[in-house]
Design an enzyme around this catalytic site. Structure first.
Site, PDB file in Angstrom:
ATOM      1  N   TRP A 361       0.839  -1.217   0.000  1.00  0.00           N
ATOM      2  CA  TRP A 361       0.000   0.000   0.000  1.00  0.00           C
ATOM      3  C   TRP A 361       0.864   1.253   0.000  1.00  0.00           C
ATOM      4  CZ3 TRP A 361      -1.665   2.949   4.768  1.00  0.00           C
ATOM      5  CH2 TRP A 361      -0.738   2.805   5.814  1.00  0.00           C
ATOM      6  N   GLU A 490       0.573  -2.387  12.275  1.00  0.00           N
ATOM      7  CA  GLU A 490       0.836  -3.826  12.290  1.00  0.00           C
ATOM      8  C   GLU A 490       1.112  -4.365  13.689  1.00  0.00           C
ATOM      9  OE1 GLU A 490       3.656  -4.792   9.232  1.00  0.00           O
ATOM     10  OE2 GLU A 490       2.134  -4.485   7.683  1.00  0.00           O
ATOM     11  N   LYS A 594       2.460   0.635  16.125  1.00  0.00           N
ATOM     12  CA  LYS A 594       3.699   0.616  15.329  1.00  0.00           C
ATOM     13  C   LYS A 594       3.792   1.858  14.452  1.00  0.00           C
ATOM     14  CE  LYS A 594       6.043  -2.258  11.842  1.00  0.00           C
ATOM     15  NZ  LYS A 594       5.832  -3.254  10.784  1.00  0.00           N
TER      16      LYS A 594
END
Ligand code: BGC
Length: 786
Positions: A361, A490, A594
């Site tokens: 992405w 993530e 994250k």
């Protein structure tokens, strides 16, 4: 690296004034040249020493088995890894009877310069051989923007103290031995001797090698030709073998009588065409390069970059190092995308093998906004590549039991290659990210996008909308829920109603409805009926966006704000990045972020939040965000600026910009962080410039931090070129080309007319308490260089 005294700060180049062998792998990435089709790492001409040799072609990969401890239905079985193809950069030198190698003899001087205006890598060295022969070696390397299959090197060797015999060997080398790959999951998977010879040939000063991959069925060819300019008596001979092409030149050189060589390189590959066809294509490109000549290629390169900087340059006054880093970043984003032409733009561009050369992405969310407003054709091409892979995405959706298309989280060719599904297949926001990139490109290109919308845009929007409609459902209360997915962060996975995902899906669904209304003919072809578009509209209108009213913030997904907080106090600096030291099992259960997730929603779906919500959410997530991904600082810069923390925005902008020059993630050796480099543009333009493009009208809310006295940026929008100049108390908008344009400046609609720059005042930012970050994770506080 840039902190090392060998790297002076300069506005239009990255210069290394002495060879820093310890940073060789890193500088090979920093000095990489690419046009989006061919990528050459900045390896030394003579091939050794190296950190990591690298020559890549966009989309050229080998298939490798993905091993699993336990098999499961729908796990991708085959991975794809970018191939280090035939190395055409090598020019070895023998002085009398000793090889030029910087590790031996005496290196009196050594300089490399990445020239961002000329688009070349220059090198010059003075070297004394162990036997005491002094020579000056210089080279200039380019990968052509104007001829996508072509690269070239100008090479010169001159003795410094008397006649000397030299031998120069210009080579093509296939199946180079690569250093062992590391345990780092962000590095590349192993591939040994991936190419098998299909043909080789030589004649005169020309050699050509053709190779095929063993499993992916791709054929590539590399060819070289030369123009030799040496003293009388210079001799040469050419040889070729399966994995080697070599032109050997012997000359008696003297001070003032150097040996000069132009090496032309051509590359090409195909999945369909025969070995003779690929060979001939590359041979033709080589002849074109020779015809243009070295001077011609240099002139074309300069002209291409003059135009790029005219439409894309960002000027920063008050921080010379940031200025350099911004241009470095813009140059590499261009290199990653310029001539990719319907191939994936990888997370590392073509600067290294990190992440196996996969695209994520990163392209649509970080790189395409930059290309859309600076190099629109490249953005259209990148989306054209997604469109070309639609059949694979439909197949994947069918396999998963969904309608429409399920685009891969990571891939080179189009198949899902993510072996870890919680941060792969489940990260289905990629589909909405693609849709968002389509909407943004179409709005920015205006009438220039009519054909694109009909041929590419509508189908991408429709198929991704279908995915969302089948992936989510209306619950008993009528809310539309998207459960069990992974958002951008993530360190969370398989959560229900990730706010970013839901808001992006909402935009995707509504954009599909609009597209169908504009293109009823396409609706019929794609079997979209009134009932289906109504179901998209209903889903969008009922989209669940969780809110924690006790805390007055949006949990990034349902339940997130009730999770236990991560124990930041007991986490030591060496334990970052956390993914190397803690199990995902634990990271997923706790509040630790994250990379920007909800904060990214505040940026790209800023239209869905009030100012106060933005400020509260930003403060909440600052405390939890550790930035173990490079795809975070730029977004934090954008929202920090919007809510009024200008100094913090500046710190984050600098972190994004310096990610590779300072090797902040300690893995620049594997390739550059193209999303973070693109994020430099985002941090400057959307952050300090406050640019938003939510509803077709560009809006700006510029504000500068103390240290910067001026920021200027350019945008290509709807056949116009707009220049925005920001100073402490006012901003000026000028049209460099095109007709009048309506924009928004700090909430006021204004019209910029040609030849009439418009200046508007900037009010002070709202005063708010400074947010805090997890201990030790605040961005470095910026003290600008003069
Ligand atoms: C990030 C992803 C990103 C990938 C490739 C990961 O560390 O978490 O968001 O797409 O790197 O850059």
């Amino acid at each position: 690296m840039i902190l090392h005294p060998a790297f002076p700060v300069e506005p239009w180049s990255v210069r290394e004034v002495e060879l820093v062998l310890d940073s060789l792998a890193q500088t090979e990435s920093v000095f990489a040249l690419s046009n989006g089709h061919i990528g050459l790492r900045g390896n030394l001409d003579e091939g050794e020493p190296f950190g990591l040799p690298g020559t890549y072609l966009a989309g050229f990969y080998e298939v490798r088995h993905l091993p699993y401890a336990e098999s499961a239905y729908s796990n991708p079985e085959a991975g794809q890894t970018i191939v280090n193809v035939t190395n055409g950069k090598i020019i070895r030198l023998v002085v009398e009877d000793e090889s030029f190698d910087v590790r031996y003899g005496e290196l009196r001087s050594h300089e490399r310069v990445l020239d961002l205006r000329a688009g070349v890598l220059r090198r010059s060295a003075e070297w004394v051989s162990p036997a005491g022969r002094a020579v000056r070696v210089s080279s200039t390397r380019l990968v052509s923007f104007s001829k996508r299959g072509v690269a070239a090197i100008f090479y010169e060797v001159e003795p410094l103290d008397g006649p000397t015999s030299v031998v120069v060997q210009s080579e093509l080398v296939t199946n180079e031995t690569l250093p062992d790959s590391e345990a780092d999951p962000r590095a590349a998977g192993p591939l040994t001797s991936p190419l098998k010879s299909a043909a080789f040939d030589d004649l005169g000063t020309r050699a050509i090698l053709v190779h095929s991959t063993r499993a992916s069925g791709l054929t590539m060819s590399a060819a070289m030709d030369h123009v030799i300019d040496g003293p009388a008596g210079t001799e040469s001979n050419i040889e070729s073998f399966e994995d080697l092409g070599r032109l050997t030149i012997a000359a008696e050189v003297a001070p003032g009588q150097p040996l000069r060589l132009v090496k032309f390189l051509a590359y090409g590959w195909s999945s369909e065409r025969s070995v003779p066809a690929v060979r001939d294509q590359v041979s033709a490109a080589l002849t074109q390069a020779r015809q243009a000549g070295w001077d011609g290629l240099m002139a074309e390169q300069r002209a291409y970059l003059d135009d790029y900087w005219d439409r894309a340059d960002i000027e920063v006054e008050g921080d010379a190092e940031l200025q350099q880093a911004v241009r470095f970043a813009l140059f590499h984003v261009l290199q990653a995308g310029a001539r990719a032409e319907r191939r994936a733009i990888a997370a590392k561009g073509l600067t290294g093998p990190g992440y196996d050369g996969h695209a994520f992405w990163d392209s649509e969310t970080f790189v395409l906004p930059v290309l859309t407003y600076t190099t629109p054709q490249a953005a259209a091409d990148a989306l054209g590549w997604r469109h070309d892979t639609l059949e694979l995405a439909r197949e994947r959706a069918r396999q998963l039991g969904f309608a429409g298309s399920a685009f891969p989280w990571r891939t080179i060719h189009g198949e899902e290659c993510g072996g870890y599904w919680p941060a792969g297949t489940a990260a289905c926001h990629i589909n909405a990210d693609i849709a968002d990139a389509v909407v943004r490109y179409q709005a920015a290109a205006g009438t220039g996008a009519v054909a694109f919308e009909r041929d590419v845009g509508v189908e991408l929007l429709v198929e991704t909308a279908r995915l969302w409609r089948s992936l989510g459902h209306h619950d008993a209360l009528g809310n539309f829920r998207i459960d069990g997915v992974t958002g951008p962060d993530e360190y969370s996975a398989l959560a229900d109603n990730n706010v970013f995902t839901n808001l992006m899906a909402q935009r995707n669904l509504l954009a599909a409805v609009d597209a169908i209304q504009r293109h009823p003919d396409r609706a019929a072809q794609l079997n979209v009926d009134v009932e289906e578009t109504a179901s998209w509209r209903d889903a969008a209108q009922a989209m669940l966006v969780p809110y924690d009213s006790d805390l007055g913030i949006h949990p990034q997904a349902e339940g997130f704000s009730q999770h236990q907080a991560w124990d930041f106090e007991s986490t030591t600096p060496e334990q970052y990045p956390l993914l190397f030291h803690f199990p995902y099992f634990d990271l997923y259960r706790k509040q630790v972020v994250k990379q920007a997730d909800l904060v990214l929603a505040l940026h790209v779906r800023g239209d869905a939040f009030s100012d106060e919500e933005k400020a509260r959410n930003f403060a909440y997530y600052e405390r939890l965000t550790v930035r173990d991904s490079s795809l975070s600082a730029c977004t934090q810069a954008v929202i920090a600026a919007e809510v009024g923390h200008l100094e913090l925005a500046y710190d984050y902008l600098c972190e994004a910009a310096l990610i590779d020059l300072n090797d902040l993630q300690h893995n620049t050796r594997d390739g550059l962080h193209i999303a973070s480099l693109a994020g430099t543009w985002i941090g400057a333009v959307a952050g300090l410039g406050g640019m938003r493009d939510h509803d077709g009208v560009l809006s700006f809310a510029p504000r500068l931090p103390q240290a910067l006295s001026r920021l200027a940026f350019r945008l290509c929008v709807r056949e116009r070129r707009l220049l925005v100049e920001v100073r402490a108390e006012e901003a000026t908008y000028s049209l460099l080309a095109g007709s009048s344009l309506e924009i928004v400046h700090h909430g006021d609609r204004v019209t910029v007319e040609p030849q009439r720059p418009l200046t508007a005042p900037i009010a002070a930012a709202p005063a708010r308490d400074s947010p805090s970050q997890p201990p030790g994770r605040a961005p470095e506080h910026r003290r600008p260089t003069a």
